[in-house]
Motif scaffolding. Sequence first.
Motif, mmCIF file in Angstrom:
data_model
loop_
_atom_site.group_PDB
_atom_site.id
_atom_site.type_symbol
_atom_site.label_atom_id
_atom_site.label_comp_id
_atom_site.label_asym_id
_atom_site.label_seq_id
_atom_site.Cartn_x
_atom_site.Cartn_y
_atom_site.Cartn_z
ATOM 1 N N PHE A 137 0.854 -1.180 0.000
ATOM 2 C CA PHE A 137 0.000 0.000 0.000
ATOM 3 C C PHE A 137 0.903 1.247 0.000
ATOM 4 N N GLY A 138 0.763 2.043 -1.059
ATOM 5 C CA GLY A 138 1.621 3.215 -1.231
ATOM 6 C C GLY A 138 1.309 4.331 -0.260
ATOM 7 N N SER A 139 2.068 5.424 -0.415
ATOM 8 C CA SER A 139 1.971 6.548 0.521
ATOM 9 C C SER A 139 0.622 7.247 0.457
ATOM 10 N N GLY A 140 -0.081 7.106 -0.651
ATOM 11 C CA GLY A 140 -1.383 7.762 -0.755
ATOM 12 C C GLY A 140 -2.365 7.267 0.289
ATOM 13 N N PHE A 141 -2.218 6.042 0.700
ATOM 14 C CA PHE A 141 -3.129 5.478 1.698
ATOM 15 C C PHE A 141 -2.925 6.113 3.080
ATOM 16 N N ALA A 142 -1.772 6.743 3.260
ATOM 17 C CA ALA A 142 -1.526 7.401 4.550
ATOM 18 C C ALA A 142 -2.503 8.539 4.789
ATOM 19 N N ASN A 143 -3.122 9.049 3.710
ATOM 20 C CA ASN A 143 -4.089 10.142 3.863
ATOM 21 C C ASN A 143 -5.455 9.661 4.342
ATOM 22 N N MET A 144 -5.667 8.359 4.348
ATOM 23 C CA MET A 144 -6.960 7.813 4.827
ATOM 24 C C MET A 144 -6.907 7.778 6.351
ATOM 25 N N SER A 145 -7.011 8.914 6.924
ATOM 26 C CA SER A 145 -6.756 9.102 8.353
ATOM 27 C C SER A 145 -7.849 8.562 9.259
ATOM 28 N N SER A 146 -8.979 8.172 8.682
ATOM 29 C CA SER A 146 -10.076 7.641 9.514
ATOM 30 C C SER A 146 -10.237 6.132 9.383
ATOM 31 N N LEU A 147 -9.404 5.491 8.565
ATOM 32 C CA LEU A 147 -9.575 4.077 8.262
ATOM 33 C C LEU A 147 -9.397 3.217 9.518
ATOM 34 N N LYS A 148 -10.420 2.404 9.820
ATOM 35 C CA LYS A 148 -10.367 1.489 10.964
ATOM 36 C C LYS A 148 -10.447 0.024 10.547
ATOM 37 N N ARG A 149 -11.152 -0.243 9.459
ATOM 38 C CA ARG A 149 -11.345 -1.635 9.041
ATOM 39 C C ARG A 149 -10.804 -1.829 7.630
ATOM 40 N N LEU A 150 -9.715 -2.571 7.540
ATOM 41 C CA LEU A 150 -9.112 -2.892 6.252
ATOM 42 C C LEU A 150 -9.393 -4.363 5.962
ATOM 43 N N LEU A 151 -10.275 -4.575 4.987
ATOM 44 C CA LEU A 151 -10.781 -5.919 4.710
ATOM 45 C C LEU A 151 -10.203 -6.408 3.380
ATOM 46 N N LEU A 152 -9.231 -7.271 3.470
ATOM 47 C CA LEU A 152 -8.585 -7.820 2.289
ATOM 48 C C LEU A 152 -8.897 -9.303 2.102
#
Length: 834
Positions: free
Chosen positions: A174-189
């Motif tokens: 996951f690249g640096s752009g995902f660092a801006n998703m500051s509210s992410l709590k559930r990452l479902l892969l």
Amino acid sequence: MLTCNITMTNNIVLLLVCLSGEVIWACTFHHDATYGGVFANCSSNNLSSVPNDLPLNTTSLSLHSNHIAVLHIPLNSSWNTLKYLDLSSNKLAKLEKRTFESIYNLEELFLQNNNLILNSDTYPDDVFLPLQKLQKLHLHNNDRRFKGIYPETALGKLRSVVELKIDSSGITIFGSGFANMSSLKRLLLGFNGCKIEEVSNITLRSFQHSPVEDLDLCSCPLEAVDKMSFVYLKRLKNLNLSKGTFVAPVDAVRSMYGLNGLNMTSVSFDEMYNFLNFRYGPVEPRILTHEVLDNIQGVCVRTFSMKKNKIVWLDSSILNSNSRFTQCITHLDLSDNDFLGDKQLLFKLVFAPQLVFLNFSNHLRRNEFFPTTIPEHNSLLSVPTFRLTLPSKLEYLYMHGSLSDVGYINGNIEFTNAVSLKSLNFEFNGLYAFKYNIYGLENLTDFDVSGNYFTNVNPGLLKYFPSLTTLKMSQMGFKNDFLLKEGREMFLPLGALKNIVLSRNDLAVMDSQIFAGNQLAVIDLSFNRFESIPFDITTTPSLLRLDLSYNSLPVLSASQRSLLDALATTNNLTLNLNNNLLSCGCENLDFVKWLFQTDVKVESIDTYTCVSDDGVITSPSFIYHHYDETWRRCSGPIWLSLSVSAFALIILFMILIYLINQKKTLVLNIIHRLFGLVNVSKSPKRTDFPNDAYIGYSDVDYQYICHTVREHLEDRHGVKLFLKDRDTIPGGQIADDIISGIDSSWKTVLVLTQSFIEDQWCRFIVNRIVYSSTRMPVGSILLVLFEDVRRGDISPALLNVVVERHIFSVGKYRDDQGSFWRDVSQRIMNETEF
């Protein structure tokens, strides 16, 4: 021209149909319980575009399973209130830059199962910019390629997204752009289309400042997980690597090193080493040694599960007394592995003060906990006690198949500190007999000891289980008469018992009062050999379900059916008789009818089979639906017999009427004689006759009669005789003399010689005697047979009036004249035989 017809009922929109010459789309509407507006359901309608007009205040729109290839959302105010949009399972291949401008209040967006591949062409950089209120985004099952590049610029604009479910590639970073998703709590892969094979120490680095709490990698084809894979997820609460397929248990545990210091809710490592479902293979990846388990000691986790991982060794250090893991764990599931390991684990449970649930069922280890060589004990004072200390908060302890060969335990078992234990599963542990007691489980409510061999069990075993509500004792190997002799004693202390399972025990009998002391609601007696309900139904007034499937019941008696009906009126009773070879013969038609008309709920009744009187296997359902036909076939022979009998009686009655008309006097005479309605003259006595006996003989034999016979009967035995040659006047009428002699004598003795048979006057004597016999009592005629007389020469008429014991044969006495005539004289003088 586009027209819309809207039907309203109680302020809720029910149906919207838009027409343009023909029906283009149809949606159903109802109240949106989540967002308070209108829920528009336009799914599965073969739509190729998004509807233009929606009711005002539409908050949720479902368009899944249509044919939409281009997403064009109208720019009008009717879309401003939309918060939920489902576009899954369509044909979308690209999103336009301004696609979501009119739905800027959207909170949930579902785009899974389309054709949206992961690149910046499909997802323009600003495509999600209007969705600053979006909290849930599902993009999975779109890109079927093994490799892809995340459109991290577009996704990085989603600063409010809390849940993201997205496709992955073999090596996902996951690249640096995902660092801006500051509210992410559930990452479902984790889902069926997951392609992640490796999680490295940089895979999740971009989320080091995100509040990710849930990471789901379930069902991913993981081959490697780095020890530092999760070190950046400092707020992680739930980790799921289950069904990782190729990840060894050792690697899964080591990956928790990066979680040290965290307070987690759950870690799930289930079914992670199941490749080709092999049991044997490399051993090292399946050995959890002290060094491997050190990786989890610093993690505080409440629920930890490693089911079905083919672990062969688990060191007892998993429950070190001073570790954060041991102090925090509440739910520990290690079931369905191949443990051969550390036997101290059970005795270290006490180090886990918060433990509530423990499951280490289904292992291959042999018994190392209870010694089997201890001799029998003659005194209760010398019986050893095996003690197991449990955590005070432990409520559920499952040990199904954990100890394969416990064998004979010659001692008591005591659980200490088990104040909270509610459920104990000890199935299939090879316990052969238990003669002593189990202490410390006074609060236990659920006990499963199925699959052990209680052929020689202490009937008082359960007396220390006063709180037990559920007891399972299937496949116990009871002796055939154990529950008949000892069953009531065993179950009587269980006053709170509500559910009991005694299936698969090959039982045929039990004490009818076996459940008299319980409050049973569910009784399972399936897979036995009972031929009727084996207990008194009146002793189970709280019964809700009775399972008698797979037994040998042909029918339920009328009294049992009546008792079950009474229970059904108050308890809504359920009965299972499946796979009993029931009888549906003529005698049991009422039972078949009862199965379908009773208030008792008969489970799966349409699958039952039964046997008819002629041996044909059919079903109660068929008999019931052809009841009238079956009844006629059964009752026909009976009614035919009754009809024939009635017809015969009518014919007989008509014959009697005819006879009465033709022979009225004769019939009345027969009836009077039959019922004794006749005047019977008084029977004659000896004193009524001057002579004791009339001697009938031929003239040829007069010398023998007048000398020998007279000497023996008159001179020696005092019998007064009438002799025609002595007591009649010469020259008189012979016939009158004969009649007079016979009528004046108490009895008649005929001396039958060949000359008597041939003498005409002797024949007259016989005829007179036969005539006189009608007024004389039975036994008044005696016959003396000489050897020259054959029995066939005697007149049948004479034999009809002579009893067999009054026929004397001279030849039997062998010239003993004295004995012969003595016996004759006794018969003459005997009055009692009359």
